[in-house]
Scaffold this active site. Structure first.
Site, PDB file in Angstrom:
ATOM      1  N   PHE A  63      -5.158 -81.896  22.916  1.00 15.94           N
ATOM      2  CA  PHE A  63      -4.458 -83.160  22.728  1.00 15.94           C
ATOM      3  C   PHE A  63      -5.503 -84.215  22.387  1.00 15.94           C
ATOM      4  CE2 PHE A  63      -1.471 -80.430  24.195  1.00 15.94           C
ATOM      5  CZ  PHE A  63      -1.811 -79.919  25.430  1.00 15.94           C
ATOM      6  N   ASP A  86      -6.900 -87.107  22.493  1.00 16.52           N
ATOM      7  CA  ASP A  86      -6.832 -88.391  23.208  1.00 16.52           C
ATOM      8  C   ASP A  86      -8.173 -89.086  23.054  1.00 16.52           C
ATOM      9  OD1 ASP A  86      -7.939 -87.893  26.551  1.00 16.52           O
ATOM     10  OD2 ASP A  86      -8.369 -86.666  24.808  1.00 16.52           O
ATOM     11  N   ASP A 104      -8.391 -77.483  26.914  1.00 11.76           N
ATOM     12  CA  ASP A 104      -8.148 -78.931  26.952  1.00 11.76           C
ATOM     13  C   ASP A 104      -8.170 -79.434  28.397  1.00 11.76           C
ATOM     14  OD1 ASP A 104      -5.887 -81.099  27.513  1.00 11.76           O
ATOM     15  OD2 ASP A 104      -6.849 -81.483  25.593  1.00 11.76           O
TER      16      ASP A 104
HETATM   17  N1  LIG Z   1      -6.455 -84.189  26.208  1.00  9.60           N
HETATM   18  C1  LIG Z   1      -5.754 -84.576  27.273  1.00  9.60           C
HETATM   19  N2  LIG Z   1      -5.472 -85.884  27.415  1.00  9.60           N
HETATM   20  C2  LIG Z   1      -4.750 -86.241  28.516  1.00  9.60           C
HETATM   21  C3  LIG Z   1      -4.317 -85.346  29.490  1.00  9.60           C
HETATM   22  C4  LIG Z   1      -3.625 -86.109  30.482  1.00  9.60           C
HETATM   23  C5  LIG Z   1      -3.004 -85.655  31.765  1.00  9.60           C
HETATM   24  N3  LIG Z   1      -2.659 -84.262  31.800  1.00  9.60           N
HETATM   25  C6  LIG Z   1      -1.963 -83.817  32.983  1.00  9.60           C
HETATM   26  C7  LIG Z   1      -1.533 -82.431  32.831  1.00  9.60           C
HETATM   27  C8  LIG Z   1      -2.077 -81.645  33.784  1.00  9.60           C
HETATM   28  C9  LIG Z   1      -3.042 -82.374  34.571  1.00  9.60           C
HETATM   29  O1  LIG Z   1      -2.819 -82.130  35.950  1.00  9.60           O
HETATM   30  C10 LIG Z   1      -2.873 -83.834  34.210  1.00  9.60           C
HETATM   31  O2  LIG Z   1      -2.234 -84.529  35.232  1.00  9.60           O
HETATM   32  C11 LIG Z   1      -3.676 -87.430  30.057  1.00  9.60           C
HETATM   33  N4  LIG Z   1      -4.362 -87.469  28.885  1.00  9.60           N
HETATM   34  C12 LIG Z   1      -4.800 -88.636  28.106  1.00  9.60           C
HETATM   35  O3  LIG Z   1      -6.042 -89.093  28.680  1.00  9.60           O
HETATM   36  C13 LIG Z   1      -6.103 -90.513  28.568  1.00  9.60           C
HETATM   37  C14 LIG Z   1      -6.033 -91.076  29.967  1.00  9.60           C
HETATM   38  O4  LIG Z   1      -7.313 -91.282  30.423  1.00  9.60           O
HETATM   39  P1  LIG Z   1      -7.521 -92.385  31.583  1.00  9.60           P
HETATM   40  O5  LIG Z   1      -7.398 -93.739  30.885  1.00  9.60           O
HETATM   41  O6  LIG Z   1      -8.896 -92.067  32.134  1.00  9.60           O
HETATM   42  O7  LIG Z   1      -6.401 -92.166  32.583  1.00  9.60           O
HETATM   43  C15 LIG Z   1      -4.874 -90.955  27.786  1.00  9.60           C
HETATM   44  O8  LIG Z   1      -5.140 -90.913  26.402  1.00  9.60           O
HETATM   45  C16 LIG Z   1      -3.894 -89.859  28.159  1.00  9.60           C
HETATM   46  O9  LIG Z   1      -2.857 -89.734  27.208  1.00  9.60           O
HETATM   47  C17 LIG Z   1      -4.618 -83.972  29.318  1.00  9.60           C
HETATM   48  O10 LIG Z   1      -4.267 -83.090  30.139  1.00  9.60           O
HETATM   49  N5  LIG Z   1      -5.346 -83.641  28.185  1.00  9.60           N
END
Ligand SMILES: Nc1nc2c(c(CN[C@H]3C=C[C@H](O)[C@@H]3O)cn2[C@@H]2O[C@H](COP(=O)(O)O)[C@@H](O)[C@H]2O)c(=O)[nH]1
Length: 306
Positions: free
Chosen positions: A213, A215, A283
């Protein structure tokens, strides 16, 4: 998603601000190939789960709002996930399609118990309205009906969401070439898969088709690991906490090169160990590592896509 892989590969072969270091990839793969760190979905214990359709509704609202936390230093993904969970536990109708169409900024803030305006608050409520409207118009008000319409195909789920919900249609044009990233549509499919542990609503025959993803955390982790290399100009911008515009070459290269680099890591792990590792697993490892390191300097783009 084939179009995400193919268009990210195209960016990677035309990029200049961000490049992929194959030695960096080799080094990272060598360090993990015998034991890919297994990070449990919901390792933080912050998500609503009742094993039924309301969980799918929760995940869809969560991923409709799952973007751009960085402008508020105190705000992060956990606040959104746990805030929405509590709201739903307090009122099971909170995410009904008709309710979603009516929230105001202050009401969303209250729902999340956030003491000040959320970053891009007007956009967040507009996207809630869009979700409520289209769920009502096309899916009987239920996100679980979108999942059921996709015959256990994650790729079909992503394309159905991108077709019906403009807020999830995460694509751009880079040097005259359309690039698809679909970060929030893909992470929704992965969250359903993770929450339901690959069963029931989470049963997908093609979960391997989902990429990482794109991000703002994973690119920073890949750069720290030496997998991505930044131009000195880009490095100065990120180190100087300066904003990067949405849709700029720098932004698209940061995101697309991350997608492509992890696909290369996946291929190399498969080649060297014969093991099929999923991009969603890589990821979660990379992301969890990134958010555990508050000093991580990531790029700052005002976007509704990630
Ligand atoms: N690549 C990727 N990006 C992810 C996630 C997740 C949450 N995944 C959930 C699923 C299972 C786990 O247990 C997590 O709870 C959020 N994000 C992204 O990160 C950024 C947030 O950063 P900060 O501002 O520091 O909170 C924001 O762009 C958000 O959209 C992921 O898994 N992969």
């Amino acid at each position: 998603m084939e179009e995400v892989r193919a268009s990210s590969a195209w960016v990677a072969s035309h990029s200049s601000h961000v490049t992929i270091d194959s030695e960096g990839i080799e080094k990272v793969v060598e360090s993990v190939e015998n034991s890919i760190p297994k990070v449990e979905w919901n390792y933080e214990g912050i998500h609503y789960f009742d094993n039924g359709p309301l969980t799918v509704q929760y995940l869809f609202v969560l991923d409709a709002l799952n973007f751009c936390f960085w402008p508020d230093k105190e705000l992060n993904y956990d606040d959104l996930a746990s805030g929405l969970k509590e709201a739903l536990q307090n009122d099971q109708t909170a995410f009904d399609a008709d309710r979603l169409q009516k929230y105001t900024g202050p009401e969303l803030r209250k729902l999340l118990k956030w003491p000040r305006p959320l970053p891009l608050e007007d956009e967040r409520v507009r996207l809630m309205h869009e979700v409520g409207f289209e769920l009502e118009r096309s899916f009987g008000g239920k996100a679980s009906n979108i999942v059921e319409s996709c015959e256990k195909s994650a790729a079909k789920l992503v394309s159905t969401i991108a077709r019906h919900f403009p807020g999830f249609r995460d694509h751009t044009v880079y040097k005259g070439h359309q690039v698809f990233l679909y970060k929030r549509a893909q992470i929704f499919a992965a969250d359903v898969w993770g929450a339901f542990k690959g069963k029931g609503y989470g049963e997908f025959s093609d979960v391997g088709s989902i990429t990482i993803f794109a991000d703002y955390i994973v690119p920073a982790v890949l750069q720290q690991f030496g997998v991505l290399k930044y131009s000195s100009n880009l490095d100065d911008i990120i180190k100087g906490n300066k904003e990067i515009g949405s849709g700029t070459e720098e932004e698209v290269e940061l995101r697309a090169c991350s997608v492509y680099a992890v696909e290369k890591m996946r291929d190399l792990i498969q080649k060297r160990t014969g093991r099929q590792v999923l991009s969603v697993e890589l990821d979660l490892w990379l992301w969890a590592y990134g958010v555990s390191n508050p000093a991580l300097q990531h790029h700052r783009t005002l976007s509704i896509y990630y």
